[in-house]
Design a protein around this motif. Structure first.
Motif, PDB file in Angstrom:
ATOM      1  N   THR A  82      17.538  -6.406 -49.963  1.00 32.23           N
ATOM      2  CA  THR A  82      16.678  -7.205 -50.835  1.00 32.23           C
ATOM      3  C   THR A  82      15.286  -7.328 -50.239  1.00 32.23           C
ATOM      4  O   THR A  82      14.291  -7.179 -50.942  1.00 32.23           O
ATOM      5  N   SER A  83      15.233  -7.584 -48.942  1.00 35.66           N
ATOM      6  CA  SER A  83      13.911  -7.823 -48.392  1.00 35.66           C
ATOM      7  C   SER A  83      13.109  -6.519 -48.350  1.00 35.66           C
ATOM      8  O   SER A  83      11.904  -6.508 -48.586  1.00 35.66           O
ATOM      9  N   ILE A  84      13.803  -5.389 -48.131  1.00 29.07           N
ATOM     10  CA  ILE A  84      13.096  -4.104 -48.188  1.00 29.07           C
ATOM     11  C   ILE A  84      12.626  -3.822 -49.610  1.00 29.07           C
ATOM     12  O   ILE A  84      11.487  -3.418 -49.842  1.00 29.07           O
ATOM     13  N   GLY A 143      13.127  -9.331 -56.391  1.00 31.60           N
ATOM     14  CA  GLY A 143      13.081  -9.494 -54.942  1.00 31.60           C
ATOM     15  C   GLY A 143      13.600 -10.809 -54.399  1.00 31.60           C
ATOM     16  O   GLY A 143      13.440 -11.093 -53.222  1.00 31.60           O
ATOM     17  N   TRP A 144      14.222 -11.644 -55.260  1.00 29.35           N
ATOM     18  CA  TRP A 144      14.830 -12.855 -54.716  1.00 29.35           C
ATOM     19  C   TRP A 144      16.154 -12.490 -54.067  1.00 29.35           C
ATOM     20  O   TRP A 144      16.890 -11.654 -54.575  1.00 29.35           O
ATOM     21  N   GLU A 145      16.438 -13.146 -52.963  1.00 29.69           N
ATOM     22  CA  GLU A 145      17.734 -12.950 -52.335  1.00 29.69           C
ATOM     23  C   GLU A 145      18.751 -13.870 -52.986  1.00 29.69           C
ATOM     24  O   GLU A 145      18.387 -14.847 -53.632  1.00 29.69           O
ATOM     25  N   SER A 146      20.024 -13.572 -52.765  1.00 25.66           N
ATOM     26  CA  SER A 146      21.069 -14.459 -53.294  1.00 25.66           C
ATOM     27  C   SER A 146      20.822 -15.888 -52.848  1.00 25.66           C
ATOM     28  O   SER A 146      20.984 -16.837 -53.607  1.00 25.66           O
ATOM     29  N   SER A 147      20.416 -16.028 -51.594  1.00 22.14           N
ATOM     30  CA  SER A 147      20.213 -17.384 -51.073  1.00 22.14           C
ATOM     31  C   SER A 147      19.059 -18.080 -51.799  1.00 22.14           C
ATOM     32  O   SER A 147      19.092 -19.289 -52.000  1.00 22.14           O
TER      33      SER A 147
END
Ligand SMILES: Nc1ncnc2c1ncn2[C@@H]1O[C@H](COP(=O)(O)OP(=O)(O)O)[C@@H](O)[C@H]1O
Ligand SMILES: [Mg+2]
Lengths: 110, 237, 377
Positions: free
Chosen positions: B79-81, C279-283
Motif C-alpha cells: 500500500t505504501s509503495i 493509497g489508504w492502508e487498512s489501518s
C-alpha cells in the motif's frame, strides 16, 4: 479556515467545558450543602425519623423501612402492592373519585 | 522501470466459474515513457493495470519495480509503495460523492499526516493547473464529466507519484475532451511522469505520444510496438 | 508526532464530511442516542444522589426501633414493654415513639402525625410540613382542621411551617403534642406506636435485637442498618420504572448495533475500496471507522450526561416527577445534593460508547482488508 475537525474539536471542547463546569458546580454545591444536610440530620435526630418523605401514597412507601414484613398490601385506598406491576395499574375510579373541597382551612384574618 | 514477467491471473480459481484473465504476460514499462495497452473489451487490460499498479496480486509471475520484487511484499508495504509510486485514474473516476472536489483531491494524502494548510495549498495548485480552481468547493455531483475527470487526474497527482495509470480514460468523454485529456498527459510526460494507459479508443492509441503500444487479446499480449510503429495495424490491417 | 496528529485530524475531517452527507440519518441517530444516554444518566444521577443523601441523613435515625406485630401487621405497642426491654443488658434507654397516619379525604392526601420527644408544640397548635402548608394553603397563624377518630372536627393553630429545604424528610409531617394526638387519634393512653432504643455499644445491636425477640416474641426490632439498607436498595435496577427505562435503552441500543453490525451498504463498500485504491492502508480505513463511531457516541455521551446532570440537579428531575409522584397528592419538591459517582459515569461510557464504536469498526474489517482492485470495475 473551515475544517470539520476544528468544528468537532470545538464542540467537544465546549462539551468538556460544560461537563467540567458542572463538576465544579457539583463539588461546590455539595460542599455548600453541608449545613443543610446537617440540618436535615438534626431533624432526623430530634424527630426520630426513619424514612424519606418520597412517596406519600401508602404507609409502606412512606415508611418503607417500618413496613410489615409479611403484608405490604393495600395500605392506602389508592395503592397496590409493592411490585413493578403496581406501577402499571391506575387505581380504580371509585377509590379516587372524591372531589377535594378546600373548606377545612380557616384563614386567620390578619 | 517496471518489469512484469510471465504474469497470469486466474479469477475464482478451482471453482466452476474459474476464469483465466491473463496468461503469461510479460511487459516492460520504461521510465518517462507513455505505454498504451490496447485491445478489445475483456482482453485483460484492466486486470493487467491493477497488477502493474500493485492493486492486485498476480496468480503467477513476478512484478519488479526498479530493483524491488513486489509480488511477495506484505500488504502494508504494498500500500505504501502504491501510494508513493502510482497515481490512478479510474474508468469510472471513482470520486467520493457528497464531498467537494478539493476534498477528493486531498484524500490520498490524508494518511501521510502532511500539514493541512500545505496540503490544501498544493491541492489548489494542482487543481489550478487543470482549470479547476473555481470548482474547488463544488461537490462532486455538481461537476461535468470533463471536470470530474480533471478532479480524478488532480487526485492521482496529489502525492506526486512517478507513474500515472489510467484505465479507459476517454470512455466517458467526447472527442474534444478526449483530445484535452491527451494534451494533459503530454504535459505530465513533459514533467517527467511515466504513463500507462489502457484504452481501445483510437484517439488514445493512435496518439503520437506513445512510445510503446501493447496489444492484448484474450488475456495474452499479441504484440508490442515501440516508437509509434503500431504493431496492431500490421496484424489487423 | 505532528505527522500522526495531522493524520488523525485529516481522517477526522474526512469522517465528519462523510457523516454530514447523511445529515438526516446521522442527526436522528445522534438525537436518539443522546436521549438514551440522557435518560440513563438522569436515572443514575438521581438514584445515586438520593441514596447518598438518605445514607447520610438517616445515619441519625434511631438505633433500634421495636414494633409490635399483631395479626401479621404492626400495631401499637403497650408502654409496659418499654420497662421489660430496659432490663436487657446494654440498653441505655427506651423511649416511646408516638406517630401515625391521617388520610385527608378532602385533599386525597396522606399526612404523618409525629409527636416530638422534646419540645413538642403547645397544646392546641401544630407545626406542619411545607408540603401540607402548600396543599392546604395554610401559613403560620391559620387554623387547620382535621377529623378526629370519633368523627368530630378538631382544629389547631398553625404555629410554624417546617423549612422548605427539608422537604425530602418533612413535607407531609404534622408535629403535635401528645395529648392532642391521643384525643385526635383515640389511641389509648397505655399504647404507643413503637419504641426507640439507645444502646451502649453499636456492636451489640444484633444481639440485643435477638434478645428482644426472645423476650417478647410478638415484637419486631428494626436496626438502623436495616433502615439504611432499605434506602440503599431503593430504585434498584429491578424496580418497575427503572427496568422499563433500562430495557428500552438496551433495546434501542441493540437496534443501533444491529444496524451497524448487519454490515455496510454497497456504497460504503465502494468508498472503502476507493480509499484503499488511492493509497489508504487498512489501518487508515479502520481508524476512519473508529472515529466515525467515536464522533457520534462521544458527542452523544457528553451531551447526554451534561443534559442529564442539568435535568436532575438544576431542573429538579422535572421529567421524573410524574412517575415519582404516582398517585400521591402530596409530593415533596426537593433539590438533590449533586453527589456524582464517576464510577457510574465510567460505566455508562463503557456500556455505550465502547460497544457502539466497536460495532462500527467490526463490519468494516473485512472490507478494509480486501484488495482494492474491485474498484477497477
Ligand atoms: N473479479 C473478477 N472475477 C471474475 N472475472 C473477472 C474479474 N475481473 C475481471 N474478470 C474477467 O476478466 C476478463 C478481463 O477483464 P478486464 O481486465 O476488465 O478486461 P478489459 O479491461 O480489457 O475490458 C473479463 O472477461 C472479465 O469478465
Ligand atoms: Mg477495462
Amino acid at each position: 479556515m473551515h475544517r470539520h475537525s476544528t468544528h468537532f474539536f470545538s464542540c467537544m471542547a465546549a462539551l468538556m467545558l460544560a461537563a467540567s463546569t458542572l463538576c465544579v458546580h457539583g463539588l461546590l454545591v455539595s460542599q455548600w450543602a453541608g449545613p443543610s444536610l446537617a440540618q436535615k440530620s438534626a431533624l432526623v435526630r430530634t424527630l426520630r425519623l426513619t424514612d424519606l418523605c418520597l412517596f406519600t401514597e401508602a404507609s409502606y412507601t412512606r415508611h418503607s423501612s417500618m413496613a410489615d414484613l409479611s403484608t405490604p398490601f393495600q395500605d392506602s385506598p389508592c395503592a397496590f402492592e409493592h411490585f413493578p406491576s403496581g406501577s402499571l395499574l391506575a387505581p380504580p375510579r371509585h377509590l379516587s373519585g372524591v372531589h377535594p373541597s378546600r373548606m377545612t382551612v380557616t384563614k386567620n384574618d390578619r | 522501470m517496471i518489469n512484469a514477467h510471465g504474469i497470469g491471473k486466474v479469477f475464482n480459481a478451482d471453482q466452476p466459474n474459474e476464469f483465466i484473465a491473463l496468461t503469461d504476460v510479460s511487459v516492460a514499462i520504461h521510465l518517462n515513457e507513455v505505454t498504451i495497452l490496447k485491445g478489445p473489451s475483456g482482453s485483460g487490460k484492466t486486470t493487467l493495470l491493477g497488477i502493474i499498479g500493485c492493486m492486485a496480486r498476480p496468480t503467477t509471475g513476478r512484478i519488479v519495480l526498479g530493483e524491488r520484487e513486489m509480488t511477495s511484499l506484505p500488504e502494508r508495504f504494498l500500500t505504501s509503495i502504491r501510494r508513493q509510486t502510482f497515481g490512478f485514474i479510474f474508468q469510472q473516476f471513482n470520486l467520493i460523492k457528497g464531498l467537494t472536489a478539493l476534498e477528493n483531491v486531498m484524500i490520498p494524502a490524508y494518511p501521510l499526516g502532511e500539514k493541512h494548510s500545505l496540503l490544501r495549498e498544493r491541492a489548489l495548485e494542482i487543481m489550478a493547473l487543470f482549470n479547476l480552481a473555481h470548482r474547488a468547493d463544488a461537490r462532486i455531483e455538481w461537476l461535468s464529466g470533463g471536470e470530474a475527470q480533471r478532479v480524478a487526474i488532480a487526485r492521482a497527482l496529489i502525492n506526486d507519484p512517478p507513474f500515472i495509470i489510467a484505465d479507459e480514460p476517454t470512455a466517458h468523454l467526447d472527442t474534444k475532451l478526449s483530445r484535452e485529456f491527451m494534451a494533459i498527459m503530454r504535459r505530465l510526460k513533459e514533467n517527467g511522469k511515466t504513463i500507462v494507459l489502457a484504452s481501445h479508443d483510437p484517439i488514445v492509441y493512435d496518439s503520437d505520444l506513445a512510445e510503446q503500444v501493447i496489444e492484448m487479446c484474450d488475456g495474452r499480449v499479441l504484440s508490442t510496438g515501440r516508437n509509434g510503429r503500431q504493431a496492431g495495424l500490421t496484424l489487423f490491417a | 508526532m505532528t505527522g500522526n496528529f495531522e493524520r488523525q485530524r485529516s481522517i477526522i475531517d474526512f469522517t465528519i464530511a462523510s457523516l454530514l452527507r447523511r445529515k438526516g440519518k446521522n442527526g436522528a441517530l445522534l438525537v436518539v442516542y443522546t436521549l438514551i444516554i440522557f435518560l440513563l444518566s438522569s436515572v443514575i444521577f438521581f438514584t445515586h444522589a438520593l441514596k447518598r443523601e438518605a445514607a447520610q441523613v438517616l445515619q441519625e435515625a434511631p438505633e433500634i426501633i421495636v414494633q409490635r406485630t399483631l395479626t401479621g401487621r404492626y400495631q401499637p405497642i403497650p408502654l409496659s414493654y418499654a420497662a421489660r426491654i430496659r432490663e436487657i443488658r446494654g440498653v441505655v434507654s427506651v423511649r416511646p415513639r408516638l406517630w401515625g397516619y391521617y388520610y385527608d379525604g378532602n385533599f386525597l392526601a396522606n399526612y404523618t402525625f409525629v409527636i416530638p420527644d422534646e419540645f413538642p408544640p403547645p397544646v392546641g397548635s401544630v407545626i406542619i410540613g411545607s408540603g401540607i402548608a402548600k396543599l392546604r394553603e395554610a401559613s403560620p397563624g391559620d387554623i387547620i382542621g382535621f377529623t378526629g377518630y370519633d368523627g368530630k372536627p378538631q382544629s389547631y393553630r398553625v404555629k410554624e411551617v417546617l423549612a422548605e429545604q427539608s422537604q425530602l424528610l418533612s413535607a407531609d409531617l404534622i408535629l403535635i403534642s401528645e395529648s392532642d394526638y391521643r384525643a385526635l387519634s383515640g389511641i389509648p393512653a397505655d399504647l404507643t406506636t413503637d419504641l426507640v432504643l439507645k444502646v451502649r455499644n453499636r456492636k451489640e445491636f444484633a444481639t440485643i435485637a435477638e434478645k428482644i425477640t426472645k423476650l417478647l416474641p410478638d415484637t419486631r426490632p428494626i436496626i438502623r442498618n436495616e433502615i439504611l439498607r432499605t434506602y440503599d436498595a431503593i430504585f434498584s435496577w429491578r424496580s418497575g420504572i427503572v427496568i422499563v427505562i433500562f430495557s428500552s435503552a438496551a433495546l434501542a441500543f441493540v437496534i443501533f448495533a444491529w444496524d451497524k453490525a448487519t454490515g455496510l451498504s454497497a456504497e460504503e463498500r465502494k468508498e472503502i475500496g476507493i480509499l484503499k485504491a488511492v493509497g489508504w492502508e487498512s489501518s487508515d480505513v479502520l481508524l476512519m471507522k473508529f472515529w466515525e463511531g467515536l464522533v457520534i457516541s462521544l458527542s452523544a455521551f457528553l451531551l447526554g450526561t451534561v443534559l442529564g446532570y442539568i435535568h436532575v440537579f438544576i431542573g429538579s428531575s422535572i421529567l421524573f416527577v410524574p412517575v415519582l409522584k404516582g398517585w400521591s397528592t402530596l409530593y415533596p419538591e426537593f433539590k438533590l445534593v449533586p453527589f456524582v459517582d464517576f464510577g457510574h459515569l465510567a460505566a455508562i461510557f463503557a456500556l455505550t460508547v465502547v460497544p457502539y464504536t466497536i460495532t462500527t469498526i467490526i463490519p468494516s474489517w473485512r472490507v478494509a482488508t480486501m484488495d482494492p482492485d474491485s474498484v477497477l470495475r
